[in-house]
Design a protein around this motif. Structure first.
Motif, PDB file in Angstrom:
ATOM      1  N   LEU A 164      -5.315  -3.697  -7.017  1.00  0.00           N
ATOM      2  CA  LEU A 164      -5.000  -2.694  -6.007  1.00  0.00           C
ATOM      3  C   LEU A 164      -3.895  -3.183  -5.073  1.00  0.00           C
ATOM      4  CD1 LEU A 164      -5.599   0.100  -4.937  1.00  0.00           C
ATOM      5  CD2 LEU A 164      -7.375  -0.889  -3.500  1.00  0.00           C
ATOM      6  N   ILE A 165      -3.981  -4.424  -4.639  1.00  0.00           N
ATOM      7  CA  ILE A 165      -2.919  -4.985  -3.781  1.00  0.00           C
ATOM      8  C   ILE A 165      -1.596  -4.975  -4.531  1.00  0.00           C
ATOM      9  CG2 ILE A 165      -2.073  -7.114  -2.692  1.00  0.00           C
ATOM     10  CD1 ILE A 165      -5.057  -7.685  -1.977  1.00  0.00           C
ATOM     11  N   GLY A 166      -1.622  -5.403  -5.777  1.00  0.00           N
ATOM     12  CA  GLY A 166      -0.397  -5.404  -6.580  1.00  0.00           C
ATOM     13  C   GLY A 166       0.176  -4.017  -6.761  1.00  0.00           C
TER      14      GLY A 166
ATOM     15  N   GLY B 204       3.804  -2.988  -5.284  1.00  0.00           N
ATOM     16  CA  GLY B 204       4.809  -2.460  -6.211  1.00  0.00           C
ATOM     17  C   GLY B 204       5.131  -1.006  -5.940  1.00  0.00           C
ATOM     18  N   GLY B 205       4.096  -0.212  -5.649  1.00  0.00           N
ATOM     19  CA  GLY B 205       4.295   1.209  -5.381  1.00  0.00           C
ATOM     20  C   GLY B 205       5.074   1.460  -4.104  1.00  0.00           C
ATOM     21  N   LEU B 206       4.712   0.762  -3.038  1.00  0.00           N
ATOM     22  CA  LEU B 206       5.426   0.955  -1.772  1.00  0.00           C
ATOM     23  C   LEU B 206       6.877   0.468  -1.860  1.00  0.00           C
ATOM     24  CD1 LEU B 206       2.582   0.032   0.743  1.00  0.00           C
ATOM     25  CD2 LEU B 206       3.422   2.309   0.135  1.00  0.00           C
TER      26      LEU B 206
ATOM     27  N   TYR C  66       8.716 -11.795  -3.684  1.00  0.00           N
ATOM     28  CA  TYR C  66       8.713 -12.446  -2.373  1.00  0.00           C
ATOM     29  C   TYR C  66       7.642 -11.842  -1.466  1.00  0.00           C
ATOM     30  CZ  TYR C  66      10.482 -14.703   1.835  1.00  0.00           C
ATOM     31  OH  TYR C  66      10.587 -15.446   2.978  1.00  0.00           O
ATOM     32  N   THR C  67       7.443 -10.540  -1.573  1.00  0.00           N
ATOM     33  CA  THR C  67       6.388  -9.883  -0.792  1.00  0.00           C
ATOM     34  C   THR C  67       5.021 -10.462  -1.156  1.00  0.00           C
ATOM     35  OG1 THR C  67       7.680  -7.835  -0.684  1.00  0.00           O
ATOM     36  CG2 THR C  67       5.333  -7.661  -0.198  1.00  0.00           C
ATOM     37  N   GLY C  68       4.777 -10.643  -2.451  1.00  0.00           N
ATOM     38  CA  GLY C  68       3.512 -11.234  -2.892  1.00  0.00           C
ATOM     39  C   GLY C  68       3.310 -12.640  -2.356  1.00  0.00           C
TER      40      GLY C  68
ATOM     41  N   LYS D 226      -0.652 -13.493  -1.980  1.00  0.00           N
ATOM     42  CA  LYS D 226      -1.410 -12.860  -3.058  1.00  0.00           C
ATOM     43  C   LYS D 226      -0.680 -13.062  -4.393  1.00  0.00           C
ATOM     44  CE  LYS D 226      -4.697 -11.240  -0.549  1.00  0.00           C
ATOM     45  NZ  LYS D 226      -6.004 -11.860  -0.657  1.00  0.00           N
ATOM     46  N   PRO D 227      -0.541 -14.319  -4.829  1.00  0.00           N
ATOM     47  CA  PRO D 227       0.201 -14.575  -6.066  1.00  0.00           C
ATOM     48  C   PRO D 227      -0.423 -13.925  -7.304  1.00  0.00           C
ATOM     49  CG  PRO D 227      -0.961 -16.557  -5.348  1.00  0.00           C
ATOM     50  CD  PRO D 227      -1.094 -15.547  -4.241  1.00  0.00           C
ATOM     51  N   ALA D 228      -1.736 -13.730  -7.296  1.00  0.00           N
ATOM     52  CA  ALA D 228      -2.389 -13.101  -8.451  1.00  0.00           C
ATOM     53  C   ALA D 228      -2.020 -11.627  -8.580  1.00  0.00           C
ATOM     54  CB  ALA D 228      -3.903 -13.262  -8.343  1.00  0.00           C
ATOM     55  N   SER D 229      -1.437 -11.048  -7.540  1.00  0.00           N
ATOM     56  CA  SER D 229      -1.051  -9.638  -7.559  1.00  0.00           C
ATOM     57  C   SER D 229       0.409  -9.420  -7.938  1.00  0.00           C
ATOM     58  CB  SER D 229      -1.291  -9.025  -6.168  1.00  0.00           C
ATOM     59  OG  SER D 229      -2.634  -9.134  -5.814  1.00  0.00           O
ATOM     60  N   VAL D 230       1.167 -10.496  -8.043  1.00  0.00           N
ATOM     61  CA  VAL D 230       2.621 -10.379  -8.225  1.00  0.00           C
ATOM     62  C   VAL D 230       3.003  -9.700  -9.536  1.00  0.00           C
ATOM     63  CG1 VAL D 230       4.738 -11.723  -8.570  1.00  0.00           C
ATOM     64  CG2 VAL D 230       3.246 -12.226  -6.634  1.00  0.00           C
TER      65      VAL D 230
END
Length: 165
Positions: free
Chosen positions: A62-64, A68-70, A99-101, A106-110
């Motif tokens: 969800l964070i990813g 990505g969506g925003l 870079y945002t991740g 939240k590297p697992a969301s990148v």
């Protein structure tokens, strides 16, 4: 000649199938008008071997998706005003998404952030891209919620449980 016994279909397998079914039925019932593809993907990916692992995978997904969506929505907005060729701009966007991740730790969301960003930015179709981005976020959230719900509340007694009363 020795016959090999096939493994049984496990509970996680059944739960995954049920969560996909629930996603498809949910979007049919609300007459979403689009494919429940992204909800189904999210439910498959988030179906873990435990509720805790499903929650962890769902949170990262969800964070990813949101990152990505925003970023994709921002990209759609600024694209017409930036005199940079699309391939270079998309590549620059990937740098920003990664870079945002890193910034939000939240590297697992990148990787999913990048996939969502690319799905949005490489399929630009004017204003419908905004709708695509928003639908992608909503569908993923629904799939995650359904997977967690199924994983938490759908349990079948094991053979050992059914023998002991």
């Amino acid at each position: 000649m020795k016959l090999t016994t096939l493994p049984k279909i496990g509970l996680r397998n059944v739960k995954t199938a049920l969560s996909v079914l629930a996603c498809i039925l949910f979007f049919e019932i609300i007459r979403w008008g689009q494919s429940p593809f992204y909800a189904c993907i999210a439910s498959v990916i988030c179906m873990g071997d435990s509720v805790e692992n499903s929650m962890k995978a769902g949170k990262n997904r969800l964070i990813g998706t949101l990152v990505g969506g925003l970023n994709g929505i921002i990209f759609i907005f600024i694209y017409p005003f930036v005199p940079i060729p699309l391939p270079l701009l998309v590549s620059l966007g990937i740098v920003i998404v990664i870079y945002t991740g890193v910034l939000i730790k939240k590297p697992a969301s990148v990787s999913i952030s990048c996939v969502v960003f690319l799905a949005i930015t490489t399929n630009l179709k004017g204003l419908t891209s905004y709708g695509y981005a928003i639908n992608r976020i909503i569908e993923t959230a629904v799939g995650i919620i359904i997977a967690i719900f199924v994983n938490k509340y759908v349990n079948f007694p094991s053979r050992d449980d059914s023998l002991s009363e």
